[in-house]
Enzyme design. Structure first.
Site, mmCIF file in Angstrom:
data_model
loop_
_atom_site.group_PDB
_atom_site.id
_atom_site.type_symbol
_atom_site.label_atom_id
_atom_site.label_comp_id
_atom_site.label_asym_id
_atom_site.label_seq_id
_atom_site.Cartn_x
_atom_site.Cartn_y
_atom_site.Cartn_z
ATOM 1 C CG ASP A 10 32.657 -61.568 8.439
ATOM 2 O OD1 ASP A 10 31.815 -62.478 8.284
ATOM 3 O OD2 ASP A 10 33.157 -61.301 9.539
ATOM 4 C CB SER A 11 28.536 -60.338 9.868
ATOM 5 O OG SER A 11 29.455 -61.128 10.610
ATOM 6 C CE1 TYR A 42 24.921 -59.232 8.740
ATOM 7 C CE2 TYR A 42 25.711 -60.753 7.054
ATOM 8 C CZ TYR A 42 25.356 -59.471 7.435
ATOM 9 O OH TYR A 42 25.417 -58.450 6.530
ATOM 10 N N GLY A 43 24.774 -64.594 12.755
ATOM 11 C CA GLY A 43 24.483 -66.012 12.981
ATOM 12 C C GLY A 43 23.322 -66.328 13.902
ATOM 13 C CB CYS A 73 30.520 -64.225 6.050
ATOM 14 S SG CYS A 73 29.175 -64.276 7.229
ATOM 15 C CG ASN A 74 32.031 -70.400 7.238
ATOM 16 O OD1 ASN A 74 32.390 -71.427 6.697
ATOM 17 N ND2 ASN A 74 32.893 -69.537 7.747
ATOM 18 C CB THR A 75 26.613 -66.764 8.722
ATOM 19 O OG1 THR A 75 27.356 -67.317 9.806
ATOM 20 C CG2 THR A 75 25.173 -66.621 9.118
ATOM 21 C CB CYS A 183 32.325 -69.098 12.424
ATOM 22 S SG CYS A 183 32.023 -67.334 12.729
ATOM 23 C CB THR A 184 35.691 -65.830 8.999
ATOM 24 O OG1 THR A 184 34.486 -65.048 9.087
ATOM 25 C CG2 THR A 184 35.719 -66.564 7.672
ATOM 26 C CG HIS A 185 33.555 -63.405 13.819
ATOM 27 N ND1 HIS A 185 32.823 -63.309 12.663
ATOM 28 C CD2 HIS A 185 33.544 -62.159 14.373
ATOM 29 C CE1 HIS A 185 32.374 -62.066 12.525
ATOM 30 N NE2 HIS A 185 32.798 -61.344 13.550
#
Ligand code: DGL
Length: 260
Positions: A10-11, A42-43, A73-75, A183-185
């Site tokens: 992930d970012s 990242y987004g 990370c979806n992004t 978004c995983t966050h």
């Protein structure tokens, strides 16, 4: 034969929400967590920059003994998953906003998809919605600042409350039945978000589906039952203590609040 890790990328700290759930569901596996924390978020960056950053990160991960990579990370998935699958000969599992399960529920009311700015402007997301014939059934709301709050370990504060209130100000909740955490966050905020939406709204995420897909793609770890964790931040190995507060937060939350 060396023990091989499942790489989770992930970012930043968002992928720990996936890691945490994967450790619960796959307790016999070893995990390597890679956060590109030098470059998070990242987004809100241009697509070409994210392509380059993800390439660099995955190159670094490939130096480790790994048997699969989860782009938690979806992004990153929206810009890089297809190309990475062509370039690397190991399972690469991506994540996309869980629009499909939301639409399949069959409720005529709409779903609100929360994700990063980049995920929502990329063609991958638009094609997903189109392929499900769901243009009239989903609306999207970028909530990029939640990524910063998560990175700051700020899960409850007056500023966060203000941000949520302002972001949801124009939403007619009677038209909706669910919210997709794309978004995983955003998983860290499930409990907080539930205070800002009416009680008929339920939350949907793609974590369990992704982990299920992962476990179908890999050979089970044959080396016993203890699970190891190794952490890298933008290429540098760090002590696991760095991520522990986030895993503790998720532990506390999952004992009080069922994951969907
Ligand atoms: N956690 C990521 C996602 O699922 C990226 C957030 C960011 O770095 O902006 O999209």
């Amino acid at each position: 034969m060396t023990e091989r890790y499942i790489g989770v990328f992930d970012s930043g700290v968002g992928g720990l929400t996936l890691l945490h759930r994967a450790q619960e569901l796959m307790p016999h596996e070893h995990f390597l967590y890679y956060a590109d924390s030098a470059n998070v978020p990242y987004g809100n960056k241009p697509t070409v920059e994210i392509e380059r950053l993800v390439d660099e990160a995955i190159n670094e991960m490939m130096k480790q003994p790994i048997k699969a990579i989860v782009l938690a990370c979806n992004t990153a998935t929206s810009v890089s998953a297809a190309r990475l699958r062509v370039n690397y000969d190991l399972p690469i599992i991506g994540m996309e906003p869980a629009v499909k399960p939301a639409v399949l529920e069959g409720d005529p009311r709409k779903t609100l998809v929360l994700a990063t700015e980049l995920t929502l402007r990329e063609s991958k997301y638009k094609e997903l919605v189109k392929s499900l014939n769901a243009e009239e059934k989903v609306d999207a709301l970028p909530m990029q600042k939640l990524v910063d709050y998560a990175e700051e370990y700020e899960f409850e504060s007056p500023e966060l409350s203000r941000y949520l209130r302002t972001s949801f100000a124009g939403i007619q909740w009677d038209d909706y039945k669910s919210v997709v955490l794309g978004c995983t966050h955003f998983l860290y905020f499930k409990e907080m978000l539930s205070k800002f939406v009416p009680s008929h709204i339920h939350f949907i995420d793609g974590h369990d589906g992704t982990i299920n897909h992962l476990s179908n793609q890999i050979a089970r770890n044959p080396f016993g039952t203890t699970s190891k964790l190794k952490c890298l931040l933008s290429g540098h190995e760090v002590a696991n203590e760095i991520v522990q507060p986030y895993l503790n937060f998720l532990n506390q939350r999952s004992s009080r609040f069922a994951t969907s």
